[in-house]
Design a protein around this motif. Structure first.
Motif, PDB file in Angstrom:
ATOM      1  N   THR A 233      -3.120 -36.807  23.607  1.00 26.57           N
ATOM      2  CA  THR A 233      -4.239 -37.644  23.166  1.00 26.57           C
ATOM      3  C   THR A 233      -4.641 -37.393  21.717  1.00 26.57           C
ATOM      4  O   THR A 233      -5.625 -37.965  21.250  1.00 26.57           O
ATOM      5  N   CYS A 234      -3.872 -36.572  20.984  1.00 28.14           N
ATOM      6  CA  CYS A 234      -4.284 -36.189  19.632  1.00 28.14           C
ATOM      7  C   CYS A 234      -4.155 -37.331  18.627  1.00 28.14           C
ATOM      8  O   CYS A 234      -4.832 -37.335  17.599  1.00 28.14           O
ATOM      9  N   GLY A 235      -3.284 -38.299  18.910  1.00 30.13           N
ATOM     10  CA  GLY A 235      -3.130 -39.432  18.008  1.00 30.13           C
ATOM     11  C   GLY A 235      -2.351 -39.139  16.743  1.00 30.13           C
ATOM     12  O   GLY A 235      -2.224 -40.013  15.881  1.00 30.13           O
ATOM     13  N   ASP A 236      -1.811 -37.932  16.618  1.00 37.54           N
ATOM     14  CA  ASP A 236      -1.051 -37.588  15.426  1.00 37.54           C
ATOM     15  C   ASP A 236       0.283 -38.338  15.440  1.00 37.54           C
ATOM     16  O   ASP A 236       1.007 -38.318  16.454  1.00 37.54           O
ATOM     17  N   PRO A 237       0.663 -39.000  14.340  1.00 37.65           N
ATOM     18  CA  PRO A 237       1.889 -39.809  14.345  1.00 37.65           C
ATOM     19  C   PRO A 237       3.162 -38.983  14.550  1.00 37.65           C
ATOM     20  O   PRO A 237       4.112 -39.459  15.178  1.00 37.65           O
ATOM     21  N   TYR A 238       3.195 -37.753  14.039  1.00 39.15           N
ATOM     22  CA  TYR A 238       4.363 -36.902  14.249  1.00 39.15           C
ATOM     23  C   TYR A 238       4.491 -36.551  15.733  1.00 39.15           C
ATOM     24  O   TYR A 238       5.587 -36.620  16.303  1.00 39.15           O
ATOM     25  N   VAL A 239       3.383 -36.162  16.330  1.00 42.82           N
ATOM     26  CA  VAL A 239       3.385 -35.787  17.748  1.00 42.82           C
ATOM     27  C   VAL A 239       3.760 -36.986  18.608  1.00 42.82           C
ATOM     28  O   VAL A 239       4.591 -36.880  19.529  1.00 42.82           O
ATOM     29  N   GLU A 240       3.170 -38.134  18.331  1.00 46.05           N
ATOM     30  CA  GLU A 240       3.438 -39.323  19.141  1.00 46.05           C
ATOM     31  C   GLU A 240       4.912 -39.700  19.086  1.00 46.05           C
ATOM     32  O   GLU A 240       5.509 -40.049  20.105  1.00 46.05           O
ATOM     33  N   GLN A 241       5.496 -39.627  17.906  1.00 41.18           N
ATOM     34  CA  GLN A 241       6.911 -39.956  17.789  1.00 41.18           C
ATOM     35  C   GLN A 241       7.771 -38.971  18.563  1.00 41.18           C
ATOM     36  O   GLN A 241       8.710 -39.360  19.268  1.00 41.18           O
ATOM     37  N   PHE A 242       7.452 -37.672  18.453  1.00 34.54           N
ATOM     38  CA  PHE A 242       8.246 -36.652  19.135  1.00 34.54           C
ATOM     39  C   PHE A 242       8.098 -36.766  20.643  1.00 34.54           C
ATOM     40  O   PHE A 242       9.090 -36.704  21.384  1.00 34.54           O
ATOM     41  N   VAL A 243       6.874 -36.934  21.124  1.00 35.44           N
ATOM     42  CA  VAL A 243       6.613 -37.008  22.557  1.00 35.44           C
ATOM     43  C   VAL A 243       7.322 -38.211  23.178  1.00 35.44           C
ATOM     44  O   VAL A 243       7.913 -38.110  24.265  1.00 35.44           O
ATOM     45  N   HIS A 244       7.287 -39.342  22.499  1.00 33.43           N
ATOM     46  CA  HIS A 244       7.855 -40.568  23.053  1.00 33.43           C
ATOM     47  C   HIS A 244       9.321 -40.773  22.684  1.00 33.43           C
ATOM     48  O   HIS A 244       9.968 -41.694  23.189  1.00 33.43           O
ATOM     49  N   GLY A 245       9.845 -39.917  21.811  1.00 40.09           N
ATOM     50  CA  GLY A 245      11.243 -40.028  21.429  1.00 40.09           C
ATOM     51  C   GLY A 245      11.578 -41.280  20.645  1.00 40.09           C
ATOM     52  O   GLY A 245      12.678 -41.829  20.769  1.00 40.09           O
ATOM     53  N   ASP A 246      10.625 -41.743  19.832  1.00 40.85           N
ATOM     54  CA  ASP A 246      10.841 -42.964  19.051  1.00 40.85           C
ATOM     55  C   ASP A 246      11.699 -42.679  17.817  1.00 40.85           C
ATOM     56  O   ASP A 246      11.573 -41.631  17.181  1.00 40.85           O
ATOM     57  N   VAL A 247      12.540 -43.645  17.477  1.00 39.93           N
ATOM     58  CA  VAL A 247      13.344 -43.534  16.255  1.00 39.93           C
ATOM     59  C   VAL A 247      12.478 -43.765  15.027  1.00 39.93           C
ATOM     60  O   VAL A 247      12.623 -43.084  14.004  1.00 39.93           O
TER      61      VAL A 247
END
Length: 258
Positions: A233-247
């Motif tokens: 829930t932190c909303g950090d873009p680096y974390v969100e990308q890593f957690v969701h595995g987005d390219v």
């Protein structure tokens, strides 16, 4: 007055030729805390761990254990400091030529000078803590499943009841069920010891199960750190990308094209 961190890295820099691996890395782990450092391949997690263990030497910065700078410590002094640590390696790294109990007791005998008889008793006790019976004590690692080997590795890591335990990708190579078993054992065993733990991993589920705090490493530095409960829930873009595995996102992946 703030308590001295159990482990602290201050402005650690490490390069191989022109390739910068750790770039003024700052990390601290409080006494009794479980910190998991996550990040993709090549982000510097393993190099960081090797610098702490003295297998690699940083070009600059300080590595402190209990407030003592061990960055340039002599081999003897570093060995003394490392006696308060335990380590679970990525693939358990058991000695094929030794029995299970001898693997668990290796540090007790070699580093602490314990006699084989008492060391075997402790080894069997630690094996029981990770769910392995005394009947396995005289077997060879090759006779065990990968999951069992990992548990033997954990028993070895806690055998001397260390103050600090390092975990290198503890669930790598395990199926989800056995991975969950290892995560639970790590959490329970380290909490019982009151140990400080530093884990490197790319497994988000595992990180959330064993961590009090998580730090995301990218290009040799921490881009986000916070409580494990905040990571979704932190909303950090680096974390969100890593957690969701987005390219797409701030984390750039180098892909070699033919």
């Amino acid at each position: 007055m703030a308590e001295t961190p159990k482990i602290e890295l201050r402005n650690i820099c490490k390069s191989f030729g022109k390739k910068v691996i750790l770039d003024n890395l700052n990390i601290s782990v409080a006494k009794g805390e479980s910190l998991v450092v996550i990040g993709g391949s090549g982000t510097g997690k393993s190099v960081m761990l090797k610098c702490i263990l003295g297998l690699l030497k940083p070009e600059s910065g300080q590595i402190l254990i209990d407030g003592e700078d061990i960055t340039n410590a002599s081999g003897h002094r570093r060995e003394q400091v490392l006696r308060k640590t335990g380590m679970l390696f990525q693939y358990a790294a058991l000695f094929d030529s030794l029995t299970v109990w001898e693997n668990v007791a290796f540090g007790l005998i070699q580093a602490h000078g314990m006699k084989r008889g008492p060391a075997k008793e402790i080894a069997i006790q630690k094996l029981s803590l990770v769910g392995l019976g005394a009947d396995l004590a005289d077997k060879r690692p090759a006779e065990l499943s990968i999951g069992m080997q990992k548990r033997v590795g954990l028993a070895r890591a806690i055998a001397a009841e260390p103050e600090i335990i390092f975990f290198d990708e503890p669930t790598t190579g395990l199926d989800p069920i056995m991975g969950d078993v290892i995560d639970t054992l790590i959490r329970d065993c380290t909490q019982d010891l009151g140990a400080t733990t530093l884990t490197i991993s790319h497994d988000m589920e595992s990180a959330q199960k064993i961590a009090d705090r998580i730090a995301l490493l990218y290009k040799g530095n921490v881009v986000w750190a916070g409580p494990a409960t905040d990571i979704n829930t932190c909303g950090d873009p680096y974390v969100e990308q890593f957690v969701h595995g987005d390219v797409d996102g701030p984390i750039k992946v180098d892909i070699l094209k033919p």
